[in-house]
Scaffold this motif. Structure first.
Motif, short mmCIF file in Angstrom:
data_model
loop_
_atom_site.label_atom_id
_atom_site.label_comp_id
_atom_site.label_asym_id
_atom_site.label_seq_id
_atom_site.Cartn_x
_atom_site.Cartn_y
_atom_site.Cartn_z
N LEU A 116 0.82 -1.21 0.00
CA LEU A 116 0.00 0.00 0.00
C LEU A 116 0.85 1.27 0.00
CD1 LEU A 116 -2.72 -0.99 2.63
CD2 LEU A 116 -3.05 -0.76 0.17
N PHE A 117 1.88 1.28 0.83
CA PHE A 117 2.66 2.49 1.05
C PHE A 117 4.12 2.27 0.69
CE2 PHE A 117 -0.47 1.87 4.54
CZ PHE A 117 -1.45 2.70 4.05
N SER A 448 7.35 14.97 -12.30
CA SER A 448 8.37 14.02 -12.71
C SER A 448 7.89 13.19 -13.89
CB SER A 448 8.74 13.10 -11.55
OG SER A 448 7.69 12.21 -11.28
N ASP A 449 8.85 12.61 -14.59
CA ASP A 449 8.53 11.78 -15.75
C ASP A 449 7.69 10.57 -15.38
OD1 ASP A 449 11.77 12.30 -17.32
OD2 ASP A 449 9.91 13.48 -17.38
N LEU A 450 7.77 10.18 -14.11
CA LEU A 450 7.08 8.97 -13.68
C LEU A 450 5.59 9.03 -13.95
CD1 LEU A 450 7.10 6.30 -12.15
CD2 LEU A 450 6.89 7.58 -10.02
N PHE A 451 5.01 10.25 -13.84
CA PHE A 451 3.56 10.36 -13.95
C PHE A 451 3.10 10.98 -15.27
CE2 PHE A 451 4.34 10.66 -9.30
CZ PHE A 451 3.74 9.48 -8.96
N VAL A 452 4.01 11.05 -16.26
CA VAL A 452 3.67 11.76 -17.48
C VAL A 452 2.43 11.17 -18.15
CG1 VAL A 452 4.43 12.19 -19.84
CG2 VAL A 452 5.97 12.64 -17.95
N GLU A 453 2.41 9.85 -18.33
CA GLU A 453 1.32 9.24 -19.09
C GLU A 453 0.01 9.22 -18.32
OE1 GLU A 453 2.45 5.43 -20.46
OE2 GLU A 453 4.12 6.14 -21.66
N ASP A 473 -0.14 4.15 -6.18
CA ASP A 473 0.00 5.25 -7.14
C ASP A 473 1.16 5.00 -8.10
OD1 ASP A 473 -2.12 6.60 -6.01
OD2 ASP A 473 -0.88 7.91 -4.78
N HIS A 474 2.26 4.52 -7.55
CA HIS A 474 3.42 4.24 -8.40
C HIS A 474 3.10 3.17 -9.43
CE1 HIS A 474 6.26 5.81 -5.04
NE2 HIS A 474 5.95 6.76 -5.88
#
Length: 650
Positions: A116-117, A448-453, A473-474
């Motif tokens: 979860l975290f 950050s690039d992590l969430f671009v899409e 979320d990740h």
């Protein structure tokens, strides 16, 4: 002494936390990466042959020092799987959010499931718990599970009434359930959900509520011993159920299809109400994956379906097609944070149309989520007063003796137009509690690039939710393809490497490692079951391997494969392959009919989580290679005794 290959694992960084050349492709690698991608079907056809022909071709390793270095192995790995470099975002997540693994040099391969975290998220909350002691965070305790997030409180209710009537539910618990539904893509219109103490409790609840009086059969499909399934079988048999189990064909351990189909479609069952079909899509021990069609066949022949999704990959639920199969029950589980004690809770989803068939029971196991502490904060966009926000965040209020308080997340400051995420991170993000400024407020780098899409979905969810489950979320931001591809490359590379380990100076070739279930295969899960054999062909006990691995900071587990069927041509191997489960008399006192089920194979298991790295796989490979030294176990026993004044029991 450590072998050269083992030492290098501790010296090199593969987690993206420092500049590293490992993700820099040479010209040959770039030409491979630049080739047009094959279709999915072609990838599946060529994956196994490419892996076998490209990784250590025509090579055997006969001693620990013959292994290639970590750098050499990684270079070859990237040449074989150039698309692995596309998963660099996972290395960034690991470095930033799970730095406890690097600090402790810990390789965590002993359980499978969904967290979860993140460790960083929980550590920051831990520092907020003790604000008056110091302005700096308390010392890190990488193996501590005492994080102030939530506790579980048992409810004295039966399953059917709870599903029909509901119950007092805090906003915290409601928010967590909502987030889990979103992650699993399960509609509230179709399924009700209850939280259970663990996976075993969820299985017991179904067993004690299912109408086995009229639906007599219980049919399970598991290639390994499971405490949860054993509990279900024992509980259901006490209520009149007739338990049956699928069998798995030696040596590949595939489902014995003809027998399973016969049990599902048996015409001897006059009643159309067959019973409960308990099915898993993926083995949490061997990594074998099974066809969805078994659920369809069972439904067509009057069975109720319980889908065990506890070993399903982090994003595989998105592709389950629940709208097509609609199991009557679905069980999954969540732990708090990867790399720690995997405590958490189970989730039992019940199809709303199936609630009516349940019977009232007195079974325990349903829980509530109880906040471990209160945490008040003021979002910057708030127009309310501090008192109003404190009242709003007192989750559950005074309506129940189990009142819950404190959201799990801390809202990040809002980025103003034209402001970079770096400048936001450097702002003074402290808040006042009792007149004292508290540091370590978490800031989410939404740029950050992590969430671009998928950033819009993730950010919107964070703003609208009281709870932040950063691990979910990740995984959502990464998506199914990246998560599955990474684990596919790692587990198949490891399997290939393990099969190359051969004992030296033997009259006949004696492999060090025996793999059970699927070997190199495109469509396999991230779990692996294996055993080690010495140069005489004698098995090394799995529990000993686990203890020795633990001393190297490698967490492994062990399991028991069972329900193995031997075709006639392999019948002569049966007596040498099968063994009795340990503590048989203690587990089944006086129960002679269980004797057949207590025959199986004890195995070592390893499972790759979504943030596993190539260095993790290499370190396990290098550790296993130590057993090529005929004196390795004796040396370790002596060393263990010298350092700890105790012995390793075999």
């Amino acid at each position: 002494m450590q072998s050269t290959s083992t030492r290098e694992v501790t010296e090199l960084c593969f987690h993206g936390c420092c500049p590293t050349p490992f993700f820099t492709l040479n010209e040959a690698d770039k030409s491979i990466a630049a080739k047009p991608r094959n279709s999915s079907a072609e990838n599946r056809r060529t994956f196994a042959s490419t892996t076998s022909s490209s990784l250590f071709p025509n090579t055997e390793f006969n001693n620990p020092d013959s292994l290639p270095s970590l750098q050499e192995a990684f270079d070859q790995f990237i040449r074989t799987y150039p698309n692995y470099t596309e998963t660099y975002q996972i290395d960034e997540i690991r470095a930033q959010e799970y730095y406890n693994l690097s600090l402790s040099n810990h390789v965590c391969l002993d359980y499978i499931g969904i967290g979860l975290f993140s460790f960083s998220q929980l550590h920051n909350q831990l520092s907020l718990t003790y604000p008056s002691t110091s302005s700096s965070p308390p010392p890190l305790r990488p193996h501590s599970s005492e994080f102030p997030v939530f506790h579980l409180s048992y409810k004295s209710v039966n399953l059917k009434n709870h599903l029909l009537e509901g119950g007092n539910e805090s906003r915290l618990e409601s928010a967590i359930k909502k987030r889990i539904r979103e992650f699993l893509n399960i509609s509230e219109d179709d399924y009700s959900v209850v939280l259970t103490a663990n996976r075993t409790s969820a299985f017991r609840l179904v067993a004690e509520s299912y109408p086995f009086g009229s639906c007599k059969k219980l049919l399970t499909v598991y290639d390994h011993d499971s405490e949860a399934v054993d509990t279900m079988i024992n509980s259901s048999e006490k209520r009149g159920a007739q338990a049956m189990a699928a069998e798995f064909t030696w040596p590949r351990l595939r489902i014995q299809s003809s027998k399973l189909r016969s049990m599902i479609t048996s015409k001897r069952m006059i009643s159309k109400k067959r019973g409960l079909f308990v099915f898993q899509l993926q083995s949490r021990v061997t990594g074998a994956r099974y066809s969805y069609q078994w659920m369809k066949v069972a439904q067509e022949h009057g069975w109720h379906i319980l889908l065990d999704a506890c070993a399903v990959g982090p994003k595989d639920m998105d592709s389950l097609g629940l709208s097509l199969f609609q199991p009557d029950f679905l069980i999954c589980s969540f732990y708090k944070v990867f790399g720690e004690n995997p405590s958490g809770f189970g989730c039992l989803f019940v199809k709303k149309s199936a609630i009516s068939i349940l019977e009232t029971s007195t079974s325990a196991g349903i829980v509530s989520i109880v906040s471990a502490r209160k945490l008040f904060y003021l979002p910057e966009e708030s127009s309310g007063t501090e008192t109003e926000f404190e009242q709003e965040l007192e989750l559950g209020g005074s309506s129940s003796s189990n009142s819950f308080s404190g959201p799990i997340s801390i809202q990040a400051p809002t980025m103003e137009k034209g402001e970079s995420s770096t400048s936001v991170r450097n702002k003074d993000t402290r808040v006042k509690i009792n007149g004292q400024k508290i540091s370590e407020i978490e800031v989410i780098d939404e740029g950050s690039d992590l969430f671009v899409e998928r950033r819009s979905t993730v950010i919107r969810r964070k703003r609208n939710s009281l709870v932040e489950c950063r691990c979910l979320d990740h995984i959502d931001a990464l998506g199914l393809s990246l998560v599955n591809s990474r684990s596919r490359y790692l587990v198949n590379w490891l399997i290939n490497g393990l099969t190359k380990l051969q004992h030296p100076n033997a009259e006949r070739a004696v492999p060090l490692v025996k793999i059970y279930g699927p070997k190199i295969k495109f469509d396999r899960g991230p779990a692996l079951a294996f055993n080690l054999f010495d140069w005489k062909g004698e098995k090394v006990e799995p529990i000993l391997i686990q203890k020795l691995a633990d001393r190297k900071s490698i967490s492994l587990s062990y399991g028991f494969l069972h329900h193995i069927w031997f075709p006639e041509k392999y019948e002569h191997q049966k007596s040498s392959v099968l063994e009795k489960r340990r503590c048989e008399a203690k587990e089944n006192p006086g129960n002679k009919k269980k004797g057949k089920e207590n025959l199986g194979i004890r195995v070592v298991t390893a499972a790759f989580g979504f943030i596993a790295t190539f260095a993790d796989a290499y370190k396990l490979w290098a550790f296993v290679a130590q057993f090529l030294d005929a004196d390795f176990v004796e040396k370790e026993r002596w060393r263990y005794t010298a350092l700890n004044q105790t012995t390793i029991e075999i």
